[in-house]
Design a protein around this motif. Structure first.
Motif, PDB file in Angstrom:
ATOM      1  N   ARG A 271       7.308  33.986 -28.786  1.00 33.56           N
ATOM      2  CA  ARG A 271       6.175  35.272 -28.826  1.00 33.56           C
ATOM      3  C   ARG A 271       5.949  36.686 -29.846  1.00 33.56           C
ATOM      4  O   ARG A 271       5.349  35.976 -31.197  1.00 33.56           O
TER       5      ARG A 271
ATOM      6  N   GLN B 281      -2.886  33.855 -21.168  1.00 35.53           N
ATOM      7  CA  GLN B 281      -3.880  33.756 -21.160  1.00 35.53           C
ATOM      8  C   GLN B 281      -2.802  35.003 -21.795  1.00 35.53           C
ATOM      9  O   GLN B 281      -3.768  36.527 -22.974  1.00 35.53           O
ATOM     10  N   VAL B 282      -1.580  35.779 -21.368  1.00 32.28           N
ATOM     11  CA  VAL B 282      -0.927  36.878 -22.348  1.00 32.28           C
ATOM     12  C   VAL B 282      -0.834  36.339 -24.077  1.00 32.28           C
ATOM     13  O   VAL B 282      -1.202  36.901 -24.911  1.00 32.28           O
TER      14      VAL B 282
ATOM     15  N   MET C 253      -4.525  36.429 -25.331  1.00 29.15           N
ATOM     16  CA  MET C 253      -4.422  38.206 -25.859  1.00 29.15           C
ATOM     17  C   MET C 253      -3.957  38.984 -27.371  1.00 29.15           C
ATOM     18  O   MET C 253      -4.489  39.965 -27.745  1.00 29.15           O
ATOM     19  N   THR C 254      -2.184  38.992 -26.678  1.00 28.83           N
ATOM     20  CA  THR C 254      -1.722  39.298 -27.701  1.00 28.83           C
ATOM     21  C   THR C 254      -1.556  38.620 -29.204  1.00 28.83           C
ATOM     22  O   THR C 254      -1.513  39.462 -30.334  1.00 28.83           O
TER      23      THR C 254
ATOM     24  N   GLU D 144     -10.578  41.179 -27.465  1.00 29.31           N
ATOM     25  CA  GLU D 144     -10.942  42.085 -26.430  1.00 29.31           C
ATOM     26  C   GLU D 144     -12.811  41.932 -26.697  1.00 29.31           C
ATOM     27  O   GLU D 144     -13.316  42.020 -25.523  1.00 29.31           O
TER      28      GLU D 144
END
Ligand code: ATP
Ligand code: ATP
Ligand code: MG
Ligand code: MG
Lengths: 399, 297, 358, 303, 358
Positions: free
Chosen positions: C173, C194-195, C198-199, C219
């Motif tokens: 990632r 999800q990580v 999100m990132t 966000e």
């Protein structure tokens, strides 16, 4: 039926029909003998025959050709019939000498069931239109050459006078015999001469060079089927065939056919001969010999049978047979029979049937002759080589 | 021992029909033919032991044997690649698109259906003859033809053309093979910006390699054994001037026309060795160009 | 570099419509993450953009040029397939180099890029192997490698890290983020993680049943999910959803005491109130209820506490670090009004009027 | 009314219009490409189909016109070649067709079963001696068959099988034709091994794997094999020639050989007519089975 | 139901040894989770147990019976392949029913089980499709379905949920747990998902390079990792590792003040001290250092704060809920001695003597 025999022949639809009819009739008169008729076309016949022979499973009665009879006789595939002649099989009415060719070393192996003779079938229409006048029973090689010239020029080359027959060993055989030379001696030696071979090839080379015979493209195809003949296709006016095949030829053509003898050589004797187009043979593997004999006897003697068979297998080698058939012949057949009759007088001797290996010699003849046709060899050189090769072939075959 | 059975049972069970056929029907005749190759055997009388006689004659004296080899090798060298190329090309063309393609497939297979029948022989002689269609077409563009099929220098190539024209069976096999190539490889190649030609070279060919290999090996074997077309077109003689004397035509004539089955058997075993050598070569090189997706070892 | 415009894009397989009237603008240089439930059409959308799937209707434009009938090979993009689609007959090295060779790039440059990718993906010892000799994760890395060696205008990643272990996934990632930093190319990235979403994302698109549910920054999606589906879909562990009835400015949820509701600008009397598991407070919160711990899931750094309420409703509580709750224990739990998300009966978000927030 | 609305929408929405235009353009281009491809295929087709046309034409010509006249068009249509040809031989073609059908159907079944058995063993199972037997199998294909004809004939004669269909059929049930084994081996090897493994996990015996996984996944290969084996058996004449004696038991190709006599009366027209007819079942079968070949099976259960 | 015993099991591909001298006892009815980096041999091990991969050395026994040469079809187990391996020629329904038909089960029972599985896996509308008409996640669910319709003595799962979205994954995880509860069959489960591993496992096996690093309950692995590798591998975000030098009962880490070390029973002067990100305290802790926030990763419920220390060391801090740190900010951070894990120079865990813990 308590006895059963098998009869194997090569055929075609008409012949098969006739033969099965004969079998049916035979069984009608011999309810105790069951006959199984087996048939296939010429090419495949020999493969199957060889296989059955090797397997020890030959049919009891087989049809034989003069080109192969030697192979089977010498190797013991067919058995002598001497003991049965007049003692089961009645051949008393046969023409004298009719069975000479089926006789080897004094034993009769193949019964002649139809005689034939060499012939030159020609396209009557073309000959007439070109204004060729000749005596079909007495023309010479010079007449032949002149006819070819006339035909070729009068059709502007669309139709040539003749097929190039330089590779037809059968025709050459007559040419040879005209000089008194047979191909083989009784004991299987090669007796044809380099000179005759060279002369033959030279003669055709001259005709070729004159452009009055068919071109090399047609010539180098060997063992042409009828469908490939220039005569059938309308590109030449003559060819060589056995006389009994005339009917078949005519069936494939629209123009009428005439029959002539193979041209004489001026000043030499006649080389004409007759030979059986087919034999009936009794095989090594025949199980029920009396039944087979009864069948063969019926074949050559029964009047109705002879009528049904017609001249499909050749001309009956007996006056009796010919008389029976005379009323039922069609135009072509009648012409053939007439031709056969008219040429009888020209027969001086019967040729000796070739020894083992003679088939291969014939191949070699065609192969070497091809080189001459293609212009790769002179007739003389080719003749030398052919004779040399032929001797080798015979030696190898005799081992 | 139990382990041995466990390892082998399934394999041998499935192989049983073949094993039975091989040992009871095939092996015997094969061995007999091997034996016969050391004999003189005319099929009517019993075979006579001749040691290496047949082989010696073949290599030392028999001009036609060498001629037959030459003809056959020429044929193999030309017909196999051409036929495969034609088959593959057409298969590629027929592989996708076009609704009417079933019809074309049938049409393209037709020549192979006709096999080497008398009709084909007649037709071929007609087409490649002096006044044949080929020469008529050539005449239109101002070329004077010749009797292609009767000229010993060119006759063999008419048979090559015949073989090429009958590309139906390798074509069908290629088609089946093409169907087995996963589409997503082409997708990946598309994404990688690969041209059609490169896709063909780098994806289709290698992925089709097992099938190409099959066709190559089989077509080579078949080409070496070609019999019927040459036999029929030359009326069984190999004419003109032995230019169509294919090995098996020669072999057949030796056996069935001249009654030398012993010699024919020797010829057959020499041919077998030649074919085996080529096949072995193909198998040996296959590991460099034939990729089997699923082989573990 | 490429911006993408999708207009009324549709995709059907026979009678089945998989993508419906989809409109989306993807900015040049954006890192767009596509999420959505299994089978919602993510891969299909990616494949349509790539040009591998015919578009049943609508237009796709790259940099303003409609590309509907531009073949994939001309679109200057690279893609990691969900199914890898490695070339089985080529070694890993050749798989990586293949796309570059199409560009007729100098050999040395190809070698450099391939080696670089191999290093990044930690597959250096595997370079001479064939794909069938690789483990699942190794294959997946090769698939990524094939995409990143080229530097096209657009990257498409279809769940590229799904088969990697956690550690490697983090590393990859980071590498992808670095790649993005370096090239600033447009990237479209499908993931279920999800990580990752999100990132990595500059924006996230939430897809459901072939339709876009919401597009926004990570966000935004987390703090202001546009509808109940997004609320439930984004965030792990899953958000708690509670039914509430509204009457007279008061909301009432089973198990909880009624409380004053800010003005939501909706007339619906049935609302859904959502609260994230980490917003639950044990023993605190403005709105409280009694419950019983059914199950404590141990996750290493944290615990997931499943709580049964009297009415049978279940709540999830995300407990931090040293927490010693046990299954069977009775607890009081609650949450603040500021942590609530409100959704009307059509499942759309309703926002409390700002002034009224107490 | 409704269409109107849609049309308006299409015109009003520039994107929709563009999409529409693009589709049209693409369609036109596809059409051109297709047309070119078709043109090429049509020309090629003519070359390929010419001999059949010639054959059909010949079958309709009067006997004495077949070779004299090279044109395709007969002067008169001799349908009698068909009607009479059917019964021209001592035995009707109805019988020959029945015989051929028996031999062919059984042979094809035998071939497909036994060869796929052997191929499965060679391609998928491991056992000692696999390579050895595979080599032997390949070898059987290399020996010219003419030299084993006689030993084989003797063998079948000993078994009492001559003049029955057994020599034609039994070997096919014993995987006698290496061609099909090798063909299937090559295709079986392409099937992902994971599917066998999944089937093993699902409790399949090797036979069940063969039957439920390998066979259905090799339909293209099996279709090809079916077509080939049908055509080859249907057209085979050497084995019937050697092993069948009774005309009643002859197969069609053997019957066709009965029309032609190099030395005598031939019936070319009827032979061509019957040849044309003999192609009909094969063609029907071909068209039916080639579907199997093209309905390839995407191995896409795989990641 | 089956217990498994692996003794000195080895697997090599040519010169490459993939599994080395592996010994493992799997109890009857245990839910064993296998984790490890990509390419470490998890799938290989599973395949060996299944009987799909020949064992190069050693023995595998099921229920005490050595099965080394028992074919897979006789081992009474089911397996989800990492690559799915669906039968491409069968519809989803047939794929599911296939294994049952081999058991000659009554038709009705087969239909019942297949329908049940379809319901659990939410693939009911897809039953008549062929695999190629499915999305990646749908295929994966069919693969799971094929395994669970049968109720064998042993389940093998190779990353069965890797391609599912988070929500579905949770549901499936719950369903698998329920299945396990119901059947109490032995399960061996490979996953890269820590949550899955932690929640499902009765024991976890950590594999690296074909060797077992540690076997234990999730809690054991998390709280007492046997070596540095396990410490690093288990736990997400990753544990912080700090080098420390020991002298005279004092440990010194760069950036931190020296502190008194409990007796660790090792003579090594170089230690590695690990601290989980959630154990980091901003502004607190017994051992402290100054740092600067490099990056704050937003994960929804929490934030990952990357902190650079003066020496260049980097620490990860797992911040909870409402946290307002910003990149660039300077912070003081620390942690307690009780939260430290100690590893000696051979990377093995060393345990402080109990009495000395202050
Ligand atoms: N046929 C083969 N030949 C050589 N090496 C192989 C072969 N198959 C697998 N390997 C190697 O064996 C190792 C173990 O593979 P395995 O598939 O068991 O890994 P894994 O733990 O399942 O990894 P992942 O999590 O990526 O699926 C890998 O390093 C792989 O490269
Ligand atoms: N060939 C096809 N025929 C019919 N339906 C199809 C076909 N291919 C895909 N679908 C359906 O289209 C939908 C979208 O598929 P897609 O692969 O895009 O899903 P996805 O979002 O990528 O899912 P996943 O996360 O599971 O990979 C799925 O419901 C799938 O079943
Ligand atoms: Mg997908
Ligand atoms: Mg794996």
């Amino acid at each position: 039926a308590t006895q059963s025999i098998r009869h194997f022949w090569w055929g075609n639809p008409t012949r098969d029909e006739r033969t099965f009819k004969v079998i049916e009739m035979f069984q009608g008169s011999h309810p105790d003998i069951a006959v199984q008729g087996e048939t296939i076309g010429w090419g495949d016949y020999w493969t199957k025959m060889a296989t059955q022979t090797a397997g020890g499973n030959m049919a009891d009665v087989i049809q034989m050709a003069h080109t192969y009879i030697h192979e089977y006789v010498q190797r013991g595939g067919v058995v002598p019939l001497n003991d049965y002649i007049g003692n089961g099989i009645d051949l008393s009415h046969y023409d004298a000498g009719a069975n000479d060719i089926g006789t080897m070393g004094g034993d009769l192996y193949g019964i002649n069931i139809g005689a034939t003779c060499p012939s030159i079938p020609y396209n009557k229409r073309v000959f007439e239109e070109a204004g060729v006048e000749f005596d079909p029973l007495a023309w010479t090689t010079d007449d032949f050459a002149a006819a070819c010239e006339k035909i070729t020029s009068s059709t502007g080359g669309a139709v040539t006078g003749s097929e190039d027959m330089s590779l037809y060993m059968e025709t050459f055989e007559i040419f040879c015999r005209q000089a008194g030379v047979d191909f083989y001696s009784e004991d299987g030696e090669l007796t044809m001469t380099v000179e005759q071979v060279a002369a033959w090839w030279q003669m055709w080379k001259d005709l070729r060079d004159a452009g009055v015979v068919e071109g090399k493209d047609a010539t180098v195809q060997l063992d042409k089927g009828m469908a490939d003949l220039g005569l059938i296709r309308g590109t030449t006016a003559t060819t060589f065939r056995w006389a009994n095949q005339t009917g078949a030829l005519q069936g494939l053509m629209q123009d009428p056919l005439g029959l002539a003898i193979v041209p004489q050589r001026a000043g030499l004797q006649s080389g004409h001969f007759v030979l059986p187009s087919m034999f009936l043979c009794l095989t090594r593997d025949a199980g029920d010999i009396p039944a087979a004999l009864a069948y063969i006897d019926n074949w050559v003697n029964d009047e109705e049978t002879i009528k049904v068979l017609g001249i499909d297998r050749g001309i009956p080698p007996s006056q009796k047979g010919r008389d029976i058939l005379a009323p039922q012949l069609n135009e072509t057949d009648a012409m053939v029979v007439t031709f056969f009759g008219e040429t009888q007088s020209q027969i001086l001797s019967t040729p000796v049937i070739g020894p083992k290996g003679s088939g291969e010699v014939r191949d070699s003849f065609m192969r070497t002759g091809t080189e001459v046709v293609l212009g790769n060899m002179s007739p003389q050189d080719a003749a030398d080589q052919f004779i040399h090769d032929a001797e080798g072939i015979l030696i190898r075959a005799s081992r | 021992m139990r382990k041995f059975f466990r390892r082998n049972t399934a394999g041998y069970v499935f192989l049983t029909p073949w094993l039975v056929g091989f040992f009871f029907l095939a092996l015997g005749p094969i061995l007999v033919s091997l034996y016969l190759s050391f004999t003189r055997y005319d099929m009517v009388s019993a075979p006579v032991w001749d040691g290496l006689g047949n082989y010696r004659y073949m290599f030392e004296y028999d001009r036609r044997f060498w001629k037959a080899l030459e003809v056959t090798f020429t044929f193999v060298a030309f017909s196999v690649p051409l036929r495969l190329a034609a088959a593959l090309g057409v298969a590629m063309l027929l592989d996708k698109g076009l609704r009417t393609i079933g019809v074309y497939r049938a049409i393209f297979y037709l020549p192979s259906l006709l096999g080497a029948s008398i009709a084909i022989a007649l037709l071929w002689r007609e087409m490649f003859g002096l006044n044949g269609v080929i020469n008529q077409v050539l005449a239109m563009v101002g070329i004077t033809g010749k009797g292609w099929i009767t000229d010993p220098d060119t006759s063999i190539y008419t048979i090559v053309v015949l073989a090429m024209w009958q590309f139906g069976s390798p074509m069908l096999i290629f088609l089946a093979g093409l169907r087995g190539i996963p589409r997503d490889l082409y997708e990946a190649a598309e994404i990688d910006g690969t041209s059609r030609f490169r896709q063909f070279r780098r994806i289709t060919l290698p992925m089709l390699a097992p099938v190409i290999f099959f066709n190559l090996v089989l077509q080579t074997i078949e080409a070496f054994k070609t019999f019927t077309s040459a036999f029929i077109i030359s009326n069984g003689t190999g004419a003109p001037a032995d230019s169509l004397l294919f090995y098996t035509v020669y072999l057949f004539n030796e056996a069935f026309k001249f009654f030398r089955m012993g010699y024919a058997s020797a010829l057959a075993w020499v041919l077998l060795l030649i074919i085996a050598a080529f096949t072995a070569l193909a198998f040996a090189t296959s590991k460099y160009w034939v990729h089997y997706e699923n082989e573990r070892d | 570099m490429a911006g993408l415009t999708l207009r009324n894009v549709e995709k059907s397989y026979g009678a089945l419509t998989v993508i419906k009237e989809l409109n989306l603008d993807i900015h040049d240089g954006e890192f767009l993450v596509l999420v959505g439930p299994s089978g919602c059409g993510k891969s299909t959308l990616l494949r349509m953009i790539a040009g591998l799937e015919e578009i049943s209707d609508g237009t796709i434009a790259i940099d303003g040029k409609v590309v509907n009938d531009l073949p994939a090979s001309k679109r200057d993009l690279s893609m990691v397939f969900q199914s890898y689609a490695l070339y089985p007959h080529m070694s890993v090295r050749k798989n990586l180099a293949f796309g570059l060779q199409n560009l007729s790039m100098p050999k040395a440059e190809i070698a450099r890029r391939v080696d670089e990718a191999a290093r990044i993906l930690q597959i250096e010892p595997l370079m001479e192997r064939k794909p069938r000799q690789l483990s699942g994760g190794q294959k997946q890395r090769v698939a990524i490698g094939r995409a990143i060696v080229r530097e096209p205008g657009l990257f498409l990643f279809d769940e590229p890290l799904s088969n990697l272990d956690a550690e490697l996934r983090v590393q990859m990632r980071v590498e992808l983020a670095a790649l993005y930093e370096r090239l600033k190319t447009t990237m479209i990235y499908v993931t279920h993680d999800q990580v990752e979403a999100m990132t990595l994302a500059s924006r996230i698109v939430v897809l459901r049943g072939g339709k876009i549910e919401q597009v926004g920054t990570p966000e935004e999606l987390y703090t202001r999910p546009a509808n109940l589906f997004v609320a439930g879909f984004i965030g792990s562990p899953r958000i708690n959803m509670l039914k509430a009835t509204v009457s007279g400015g008061q909301a009432k949820m089973a198990d909880f005491a009624a409380f004053a509701l800010p003005d939501l600008g909706t007339r619906d009397s049935e609302l859904t109130i959502c609260v994230r598991p980490e917003a639950i407070q044990l023993g605190g919160g403005e709105v409280q209820a009694e419950g019983k711990i059914r199950l404590v899931e141990y996750l290493g750094a944290e615990r997931l506490v499943h709580i049964d309420l009297a009415s049978g409703q279940r709540l999830l509580f995300h407990a931090q670090g040293a927490d010693s709750h046990r299954a069977g224990e009775s607890v009081t739990l609650g949450f603040d009004r500021a942590d609530m998300h409100f959704f009307d009966s059509s499942e759309q978000r309703v926002e409390p009027a700002l002034a009224e927030v107490a | 009314m409704k269409t109107n609305v849609i049309e308006q929408a299409v015109i009003a929405d520039p994107d929709a219009r563009l999409a529409h235009e693009i589709k049209e353009r693409q369609r036109a281009r596809d059409k051109r490409a297709r047309l070119l491809k078709h043109l090429f295929l049509v020309i090629l087709s003519f070359v390929m189909i010419y001999p059949l046309l010639w054959l059909v034409a010949s079958s309709l010509k009067p006997e004495n016109e077949i070779f004299g006249d090279l044109g395709l068009w007969p002067s008169s249509f001799e349908w009698s070649n068909y009607t009479e040809g059917w019964n021209a031989l001592p035995v009707s073609f109805t019988v020959f067709y029945k015989n051929s059908a028996i031999v062919t159907v059984l042979s094809v079944i035998g071939n497909l079963l036994s060869c796929s058995f052997a191929a499965y063993a060679f391609a998928r199972l491991r056992f000692d001696g696999r390579t050895f037997f595979f080599g032997l199998m390949m070898m059987t294909m290399m020996l010219p068959y003419h030299v084993v004809l006689i030993p084989q004939y003797v063998l079948f004669l000993e078994l009492g099988w001559v003049d029955t269909y057994l020599p034609l059929i039994v070997p096919r049930f014993l995987a006698a034709d290496g061609f099909f084994i090798f063909l299937m081996v090559q295709f079986f090897r392409q099937i992902p091994r994971e599917l066998d493994e999944a089937a093993m996990i699902d409790g399949c015996s090797p036979f069940k794997i063969y039957w439920a996984v390998i066979l259905p996944l090799s339909l293209p290969a099996m279709g090809t094999a079916a077509i080939f084996s049908l055509i080859w058996v249907w057209e085979d004449f050497l084995a019937p020639l050697i092993y069948l004696n009774d005309v009643q038991s002859y197969t069609v190709p053997l019957a066709l050989r009965m029309f032609i006599d190099q030395e005598g009366q031939s019936a070319f027209g009827q032979m061509f007519a019957m040849s044309v007819l003999s192609l009909v079942p094969v063609l029907i079968f071909f068209v039916a089975f080639q579907k199997l070949i093209i309905r390839g099976i995407a191995t896409s259960g795989m990641k």
